[in-house]
Design a protein around this motif. Structure first.
Motif, PDB file in Angstrom:
ATOM      1  N   LEU A 239      -9.021  48.709  21.891  1.00  0.00           N
ATOM      2  CA  LEU A 239      -9.993  49.478  22.668  1.00  0.00           C
ATOM      3  C   LEU A 239     -10.914  50.276  21.744  1.00  0.00           C
ATOM      4  CD1 LEU A 239      -7.762  50.794  25.606  1.00  0.00           C
ATOM      5  CD2 LEU A 239      -9.556  49.054  25.715  1.00  0.00           C
ATOM      6  N   ALA A 240     -10.359  50.800  20.648  1.00  0.00           N
ATOM      7  CA  ALA A 240     -11.189  51.518  19.680  1.00  0.00           C
ATOM      8  C   ALA A 240     -12.184  50.579  19.020  1.00  0.00           C
ATOM      9  CB  ALA A 240     -10.296  52.182  18.623  1.00  0.00           C
ATOM     10  N   ILE A 241     -11.770  49.336  18.753  1.00  0.00           N
ATOM     11  CA  ILE A 241     -12.686  48.357  18.173  1.00  0.00           C
ATOM     12  C   ILE A 241     -13.820  48.044  19.142  1.00  0.00           C
ATOM     13  CG2 ILE A 241     -12.884  45.955  17.405  1.00  0.00           C
ATOM     14  CD1 ILE A 241     -10.037  46.195  16.315  1.00  0.00           C
ATOM     15  N   SER A 242     -13.500  47.912  20.428  1.00  0.00           N
ATOM     16  CA  SER A 242     -14.541  47.614  21.419  1.00  0.00           C
ATOM     17  C   SER A 242     -15.516  48.770  21.590  1.00  0.00           C
ATOM     18  CB  SER A 242     -13.896  47.274  22.766  1.00  0.00           C
ATOM     19  OG  SER A 242     -13.226  48.402  23.308  1.00  0.00           O
ATOM     20  N   ASN A 243     -15.075  49.998  21.255  1.00  0.00           N
ATOM     21  CA  ASN A 243     -15.947  51.181  21.361  1.00  0.00           C
ATOM     22  C   ASN A 243     -16.441  51.646  19.995  1.00  0.00           C
ATOM     23  OD1 ASN A 243     -15.860  51.625  24.220  1.00  0.00           O
ATOM     24  ND2 ASN A 243     -13.757  52.330  23.972  1.00  0.00           N
ATOM     25  N   ILE A 244     -16.541  50.725  19.053  1.00  0.00           N
ATOM     26  CA  ILE A 244     -16.870  51.104  17.681  1.00  0.00           C
ATOM     27  C   ILE A 244     -18.292  51.664  17.563  1.00  0.00           C
ATOM     28  CG2 ILE A 244     -17.820  48.886  16.910  1.00  0.00           C
ATOM     29  CD1 ILE A 244     -16.128  49.250  14.353  1.00  0.00           C
ATOM     30  N   LEU A 245     -19.176  51.322  18.500  1.00  0.00           N
ATOM     31  CA  LEU A 245     -20.542  51.844  18.461  1.00  0.00           C
ATOM     32  C   LEU A 245     -20.673  53.174  19.189  1.00  0.00           C
ATOM     33  CD1 LEU A 245     -22.627  48.579  19.062  1.00  0.00           C
ATOM     34  CD2 LEU A 245     -22.039  49.683  16.910  1.00  0.00           C
ATOM     35  N   LEU A 293     -25.053  46.038  24.970  1.00  0.00           N
ATOM     36  CA  LEU A 293     -24.821  44.598  24.822  1.00  0.00           C
ATOM     37  C   LEU A 293     -23.875  44.306  23.664  1.00  0.00           C
ATOM     38  CD1 LEU A 293     -28.455  43.298  25.466  1.00  0.00           C
ATOM     39  CD2 LEU A 293     -26.509  43.213  27.025  1.00  0.00           C
ATOM     40  N   LEU A 294     -24.066  45.015  22.550  1.00  0.00           N
ATOM     41  CA  LEU A 294     -23.154  44.822  21.411  1.00  0.00           C
ATOM     42  C   LEU A 294     -21.737  45.287  21.749  1.00  0.00           C
ATOM     43  CD1 LEU A 294     -25.394  45.925  18.395  1.00  0.00           C
ATOM     44  CD2 LEU A 294     -24.735  43.601  19.041  1.00  0.00           C
ATOM     45  N   SER A 295     -21.632  46.357  22.540  1.00  0.00           N
ATOM     46  CA  SER A 295     -20.313  46.854  22.939  1.00  0.00           C
ATOM     47  C   SER A 295     -19.596  45.844  23.829  1.00  0.00           C
ATOM     48  CB  SER A 295     -20.448  48.191  23.671  1.00  0.00           C
ATOM     49  OG  SER A 295     -20.993  49.174  22.822  1.00  0.00           O
ATOM     50  N   ILE A 296     -20.353  45.177  24.707  1.00  0.00           N
ATOM     51  CA  ILE A 296     -19.756  44.144  25.556  1.00  0.00           C
ATOM     52  C   ILE A 296     -19.230  42.988  24.709  1.00  0.00           C
ATOM     53  CG2 ILE A 296     -20.275  42.402  27.318  1.00  0.00           C
ATOM     54  CD1 ILE A 296     -22.209  44.424  28.555  1.00  0.00           C
ATOM     55  N   VAL A 297     -20.024  42.591  23.715  1.00  0.00           N
ATOM     56  CA  VAL A 297     -19.590  41.518  22.807  1.00  0.00           C
ATOM     57  C   VAL A 297     -18.310  41.925  22.082  1.00  0.00           C
ATOM     58  CG1 VAL A 297     -20.197  40.207  20.742  1.00  0.00           C
ATOM     59  CG2 VAL A 297     -21.905  40.577  22.525  1.00  0.00           C
ATOM     60  N   ARG A 310      -1.152  39.070  21.027  1.00  0.00           N
ATOM     61  CA  ARG A 310      -0.085  39.563  21.907  1.00  0.00           C
ATOM     62  C   ARG A 310       0.259  38.618  23.030  1.00  0.00           C
ATOM     63  NH1 ARG A 310      -1.738  43.351  24.914  1.00  0.00           N
ATOM     64  NH2 ARG A 310       0.277  44.361  25.226  1.00  0.00           N
ATOM     65  N   GLY A 311      -0.625  37.653  23.302  1.00  0.00           N
ATOM     66  CA  GLY A 311      -0.404  36.758  24.437  1.00  0.00           C
ATOM     67  C   GLY A 311      -0.881  37.334  25.743  1.00  0.00           C
ATOM     68  N   ASN A 312      -1.365  38.582  25.741  1.00  0.00           N
ATOM     69  CA  ASN A 312      -1.872  39.237  26.945  1.00  0.00           C
ATOM     70  C   ASN A 312      -3.272  39.765  26.675  1.00  0.00           C
ATOM     71  OD1 ASN A 312       0.536  38.868  28.448  1.00  0.00           O
ATOM     72  ND2 ASN A 312       1.447  40.636  27.402  1.00  0.00           N
ATOM     73  N   ALA A 313      -4.153  39.609  27.646  1.00  0.00           N
ATOM     74  CA  ALA A 313      -5.496  40.142  27.512  1.00  0.00           C
ATOM     75  C   ALA A 313      -5.528  41.571  28.020  1.00  0.00           C
ATOM     76  CB  ALA A 313      -6.496  39.280  28.305  1.00  0.00           C
ATOM     77  N   ILE A 314      -6.479  42.359  27.512  1.00  0.00           N
ATOM     78  CA  ILE A 314      -6.618  43.744  27.974  1.00  0.00           C
ATOM     79  C   ILE A 314      -7.676  43.859  29.053  1.00  0.00           C
ATOM     80  CG2 ILE A 314      -5.851  44.717  25.803  1.00  0.00           C
ATOM     81  CD1 ILE A 314      -8.708  45.146  24.990  1.00  0.00           C
ATOM     82  N   VAL A 315      -8.398  42.781  29.359  1.00  0.00           N
ATOM     83  CA  VAL A 315      -9.411  42.776  30.425  1.00  0.00           C
ATOM     84  C   VAL A 315      -9.061  41.660  31.382  1.00  0.00           C
ATOM     85  CG1 VAL A 315     -11.829  42.522  31.001  1.00  0.00           C
ATOM     86  CG2 VAL A 315     -11.191  43.648  28.883  1.00  0.00           C
TER      87      VAL A 315
END
Length: 315
Positions: A239-245, A293-297, A310-315
């Protein structure tokens, strides 16, 4: 006497579990409305990126605005060197934040080993409290310690050390590590709460069995505690990686000064500056669109990594 069909209660007709589920859903409605209002309604403002909108004009009064098409997107391309500079600062600060993600994990493990109840409460209070201190107050404390005539600077002078004429807050080489330090100090206690909860959720019988087998404290931590909280850490990291911006605005707004502007301007602050200082609101929206848009990517990339690892998605 037999109960008539029309006299049955709502719980009897729908089932108690369904009624309980409806109640929980109704409790979630205000939060859903808040998320929709704060995160999705503002997307309507993206339409201003193709108009010459000026602050103060009526909302959606397109008859009073000049249509400029993709001019702001062209401007984004022509000013890419400035955008890359801001993105560099954003990624560096967020990257340093990612490097510090083990800090709350280590603190949570150490906190769990504290036996004294009073001392445990004292540690939890003192480490969690900074999260509730505003960045205005943090800046005031930092200025009192690190300015030219601050406490730290005066001590260094008395000890014979040479100090910067601008103070530590004005040294461009120290901006990134200093802001990293403030960010860790302010957030690690609050971030550790979720890991403390994860440790509490580990079956106590595992620790008892390991103790009977002769495992010492470090072995129990390595083989039980860390594997027990690892899934939580992976989710928080992704989640921190997805919010890196998105690395905040308040901190960099308060510590901004012309001497360190080249290093401290992150994307959130740059969007604010373009929109309110330079009064180029449509271009600031274009920058915000780029960030979204970059955050969505990044979010979907983190989701793919989670599914693979992990075999499980977070979304």
């Amino acid at each position: 006497m037999p109960v008539r069909e029309g006299k049955k209660s709502l719980a009897e007709r729908l089932g108690r579990k369904k009624v309980r589920g409806i109640k929980y859903l109704l409790l979630a409605v205000p939060f859903m409305v808040y998320v929709f209002a704060m995160n999705y309604v503002p997307l309507m403002g993206w339409i201003y990126s193709v108009f010459d909108y000026k602050m103060g004009q009526r909302f959606l009064d397109f008859g009073q605005m000049e249509f400029i098409g993709l001019d702001n997107f062209k401007k984004l391309y022509f000013e890419r060197s400035e955008v890359f500079r801001v993105m560099r600062n954003t990624l560096v600060m967020s990257g340093l934040g990612l490097l510090s993600t083990p800090v709350p994990v280590i603190f949570a493990i150490m906190f769990n080993e504290i036996k004294g109840r009073r001392f445990k409460k004292f540690v939890q209070t003192t480490t969690t409290l900074p999260n509730f201190i505003s960045w205005i107050t943090v800046y005031g404390m930092a200025f009192a310690f690190f300015s030219v005539n601050g406490f730290i600077s005066m001590i260094l002078k008395k000890l014979g050390f040479e100090t910067s004429p601008t103070g530590i807050l004005g040294e461009v080489e120290k901006v990134w590590p200093l802001q990293w330090f403030f960010g860790i100090w302010k957030s690690f206690g609050w971030s550790a709460i979720i890991y403390i909860a994860a440790i509490v959720g580990i079956d106590a019988e595992l620790f008892d069995a390991a103790k009977v087998d002769g495992a010492d404290k470090l072995q129990r931590i390595w083989h039980i505690t860390i594997p027990g909280i690892l899934p939580t850490y992976v989710v928080m990291l992704l989640l921190a990686i997805s919010n890196i911006l998105t690395n905040g605005f308040d901190q960099y707004f308060m510590f901004y000064n012309p001497l360190v502007s080249d290093r401290i301007e992150v994307l959130d602050y740059y969007v604010y500056k373009i929109g309110f200082y330079i009064n180029d609101y449509p271009y600031s929206i274009t920058l915000g669109m780029l960030k979204s848009l970059l955050s969505i990517v990044l979010l979907f990339a983190a989701n793919a990594i989670s599914k693979k690892v992990r075999g499980n998605a977070i979304v």
